[in-house]
Write a protein that holds these residues in place. Structure first.
Motif, PDB file in Angstrom:
ATOM      1  N   LEU A 121       0.802  -1.220   0.000  1.00  0.00           N
ATOM      2  CA  LEU A 121       0.000   0.000   0.000  1.00  0.00           C
ATOM      3  C   LEU A 121       0.840   1.278   0.000  1.00  0.00           C
ATOM      4  N   HIS A 122       2.073   1.220   0.483  1.00  0.00           N
ATOM      5  CA  HIS A 122       2.932   2.401   0.539  1.00  0.00           C
ATOM      6  C   HIS A 122       3.754   2.544  -0.730  1.00  0.00           C
ATOM      7  N   MET A 123       3.422   1.704  -1.756  1.00  0.00           N
ATOM      8  CA  MET A 123       4.182   1.692  -3.013  1.00  0.00           C
ATOM      9  C   MET A 123       5.616   1.216  -2.810  1.00  0.00           C
ATOM     10  N   ASN A 124       5.884   0.516  -1.678  1.00  0.00           N
ATOM     11  CA  ASN A 124       7.131  -0.233  -1.604  1.00  0.00           C
ATOM     12  C   ASN A 124       7.067  -1.291  -2.691  1.00  0.00           C
ATOM     13  N   LEU A 125       8.181  -1.502  -3.406  1.00  0.00           N
ATOM     14  CA  LEU A 125       8.185  -2.386  -4.565  1.00  0.00           C
ATOM     15  C   LEU A 125       9.313  -3.395  -4.445  1.00  0.00           C
ATOM     16  N   THR A 182      17.902  -8.284  -7.453  1.00  0.00           N
ATOM     17  CA  THR A 182      16.590  -8.076  -6.826  1.00  0.00           C
ATOM     18  C   THR A 182      16.694  -6.932  -5.829  1.00  0.00           C
ATOM     19  N   VAL A 183      15.805  -5.943  -5.936  1.00  0.00           N
ATOM     20  CA  VAL A 183      15.852  -4.816  -5.002  1.00  0.00           C
ATOM     21  C   VAL A 183      14.492  -4.614  -4.340  1.00  0.00           C
ATOM     22  N   VAL A 184      14.564  -4.085  -3.121  1.00  0.00           N
ATOM     23  CA  VAL A 184      13.383  -3.587  -2.420  1.00  0.00           C
ATOM     24  C   VAL A 184      13.489  -2.070  -2.450  1.00  0.00           C
ATOM     25  N   LEU A 185      12.492  -1.420  -3.015  1.00  0.00           N
ATOM     26  CA  LEU A 185      12.530   0.030  -3.208  1.00  0.00           C
ATOM     27  C   LEU A 185      11.498   0.667  -2.290  1.00  0.00           C
ATOM     28  N   ARG A 186      11.924   1.599  -1.457  1.00  0.00           N
ATOM     29  CA  ARG A 186      10.979   2.274  -0.546  1.00  0.00           C
ATOM     30  C   ARG A 186      10.023   3.151  -1.332  1.00  0.00           C
ATOM     31  N   GLY A 187       8.735   3.037  -1.028  1.00  0.00           N
ATOM     32  CA  GLY A 187       7.711   3.735  -1.791  1.00  0.00           C
ATOM     33  C   GLY A 187       7.838   5.245  -1.770  1.00  0.00           C
ATOM     34  N   ASP A 188       8.370   5.837  -0.710  1.00  0.00           N
ATOM     35  CA  ASP A 188       8.358   7.298  -0.666  1.00  0.00           C
ATOM     36  C   ASP A 188       9.442   7.914  -1.534  1.00  0.00           C
ATOM     37  N   ASN A 189      10.233   7.098  -2.205  1.00  0.00           N
ATOM     38  CA  ASN A 189      11.171   7.627  -3.183  1.00  0.00           C
ATOM     39  C   ASN A 189      10.621   7.584  -4.604  1.00  0.00           C
ATOM     40  N   VAL A 190       9.471   6.924  -4.775  1.00  0.00           N
ATOM     41  CA  VAL A 190       8.894   6.768  -6.112  1.00  0.00           C
ATOM     42  C   VAL A 190       8.249   8.074  -6.567  1.00  0.00           C
ATOM     43  N   VAL A 191       8.530   8.514  -7.795  1.00  0.00           N
ATOM     44  CA  VAL A 191       7.784   9.619  -8.395  1.00  0.00           C
ATOM     45  C   VAL A 191       6.683   9.060  -9.280  1.00  0.00           C
ATOM     46  N   TYR A 192       7.058   8.219 -10.252  1.00  0.00           N
ATOM     47  CA  TYR A 192       6.001   7.523 -10.993  1.00  0.00           C
ATOM     48  C   TYR A 192       6.508   6.169 -11.484  1.00  0.00           C
ATOM     49  N   ILE A 193       5.545   5.323 -11.787  1.00  0.00           N
ATOM     50  CA  ILE A 193       5.810   3.980 -12.285  1.00  0.00           C
ATOM     51  C   ILE A 193       5.275   3.896 -13.707  1.00  0.00           C
ATOM     52  N   SER A 194       6.119   3.507 -14.650  1.00  0.00           N
ATOM     53  CA  SER A 194       5.641   3.330 -16.025  1.00  0.00           C
ATOM     54  C   SER A 194       6.151   1.992 -16.555  1.00  0.00           C
ATOM     55  N   PRO A 195       5.450   1.421 -17.519  1.00  0.00           N
ATOM     56  CA  PRO A 195       5.813   0.087 -17.988  1.00  0.00           C
ATOM     57  C   PRO A 195       7.090   0.133 -18.832  1.00  0.00           C
ATOM     58  N   HIS A 204       9.362  -0.224   9.490  1.00  0.00           N
ATOM     59  CA  HIS A 204       9.715   1.081   8.938  1.00  0.00           C
ATOM     60  C   HIS A 204      10.984   1.010   8.097  1.00  0.00           C
ATOM     61  N   MET A 205      11.452  -0.248   7.829  1.00  0.00           N
ATOM     62  CA  MET A 205      12.694  -0.463   7.100  1.00  0.00           C
ATOM     63  C   MET A 205      13.904   0.056   7.870  1.00  0.00           C
ATOM     64  N   ASN A 206      13.755   0.234   9.200  1.00  0.00           N
ATOM     65  CA  ASN A 206      14.952   0.401  10.015  1.00  0.00           C
ATOM     66  C   ASN A 206      15.737  -0.896   9.915  1.00  0.00           C
ATOM     67  N   LEU A 207      17.061  -0.798   9.773  1.00  0.00           N
ATOM     68  CA  LEU A 207      17.882  -1.972   9.522  1.00  0.00           C
ATOM     69  C   LEU A 207      19.036  -2.034  10.515  1.00  0.00           C
ATOM     70  N   VAL A 208      19.420  -3.247  10.872  1.00  0.00           N
ATOM     71  CA  VAL A 208      20.650  -3.466  11.622  1.00  0.00           C
ATOM     72  C   VAL A 208      21.612  -4.219  10.709  1.00  0.00           C
ATOM     73  N   LEU A 209      22.794  -3.654  10.519  1.00  0.00           N
ATOM     74  CA  LEU A 209      23.800  -4.245   9.636  1.00  0.00           C
ATOM     75  C   LEU A 209      25.072  -4.538  10.423  1.00  0.00           C
ATOM     76  N   ASN A 249      15.778   6.893   5.437  1.00  0.00           N
ATOM     77  CA  ASN A 249      16.895   7.288   4.587  1.00  0.00           C
ATOM     78  C   ASN A 249      17.158   6.287   3.465  1.00  0.00           C
ATOM     79  N   VAL A 250      16.482   5.129   3.524  1.00  0.00           N
ATOM     80  CA  VAL A 250      16.714   4.081   2.539  1.00  0.00           C
ATOM     81  C   VAL A 250      16.051   4.444   1.209  1.00  0.00           C
ATOM     82  N   VAL A 251      16.758   4.318   0.102  1.00  0.00           N
ATOM     83  CA  VAL A 251      16.143   4.418  -1.219  1.00  0.00           C
ATOM     84  C   VAL A 251      15.831   3.016  -1.729  1.00  0.00           C
TER      85      VAL A 251
END
Lengths: 54, 54, 54, 54, 54, 54, 54
Positions: free
Chosen positions: A18-22, A41-54, G19-24, G48-50
């Motif tokens: 729901l937070h647009m985490n991808l 493989t990456v986990v991308l935090r939703g609050d960094n997203v501006v837009y998603i396009s195919p 919240h994607m707080n991480l311990v590394l 701070n995570v992208v």
């Protein structure tokens, strides 16, 4: 997809919430001079997203 | 519509939600030197929106 | 009204909500060299507002 | 009062709420070269406030 | 105390709340060339605070 | 620990809460040219923290 | 993983929360000229995570 700070990331969308985490497979960060950086493989935090396009 | 960082995106509004997340068809990113970038269908995160105009 | 990033938008206030989201008719974006950009009816996200003046 | 981006606004405080949204009468935006911009009555969004001083 | 944007404010702490909103008496904004700006009593929004030191 | 804006602060951790607000004793702000600024006991707002390291 | 402001941190993921707080463990900050800064065990604030990549 376009993220904040003018960066662009491409990959196969595997999941989202729901937070647009991808979750993206075979992701690449597109660099303006044409040489892409493979990220796997990456986990991308939703609050960094501006837009998603195919 | 105008988004943060001085960018502008145009497209046909297909849907939206309470957070001003938007779905646009045939979207284009307007570039200042007149050459637009076609984006297809995009999902735009509402917190990047500055204003929406027709 | 003044919005973030030093921009100014003027128009006839048609509606608003608790988050200071605004609907403006006949809106214009004021440009510093005196040439305004007509925007028509706009929906302005409240979190971009700095202040509203008549 | 001081707002984000180094700007300063002065006026007569008419009202406020819990989010530090403020209503000011006879408001002026202070400009560094000494020439103030009269704004009349303004509604100032609280999240732009840095501090309030008399 | 240090606030965002590299500024520093000093004063006698009179009160605070859970959001780190602060009331300071005899506050001064410290300027890097050594000439301080007296502010009197100020209300400082907590989300501008970086740290508080004695 | 590293805080936003590229600054670094070191000290003895005395306490913290769920928002990563921290209390540090004998804190110092590390300056890039090697001369540290002693701060004494500080309260650091959690939303300025990037990471905490020993 | 990539964090805001163009920095990159690598380490062994020991834990995380909603919240994607991480311990590394054995974390390092990657520097563009190839010389990494060892950080030991770090707690990284999630906002701070992208993105996170292996």
């Amino acid at each position: 997809m376009r993220i904040r700070g003018g960066r662009e990331i491409r990959g196969e969308l595997q999941g989202y919430d729901l937070h647009m985490n991808l979750v993206l497979d075979n992701a690449e960060e597109m660099v303006s001079d044409g040489e892409n950086i493979p990220l796997g493989t990456v986990v991308l935090r939703g609050d960094n997203v501006v837009y998603i396009s195919p």
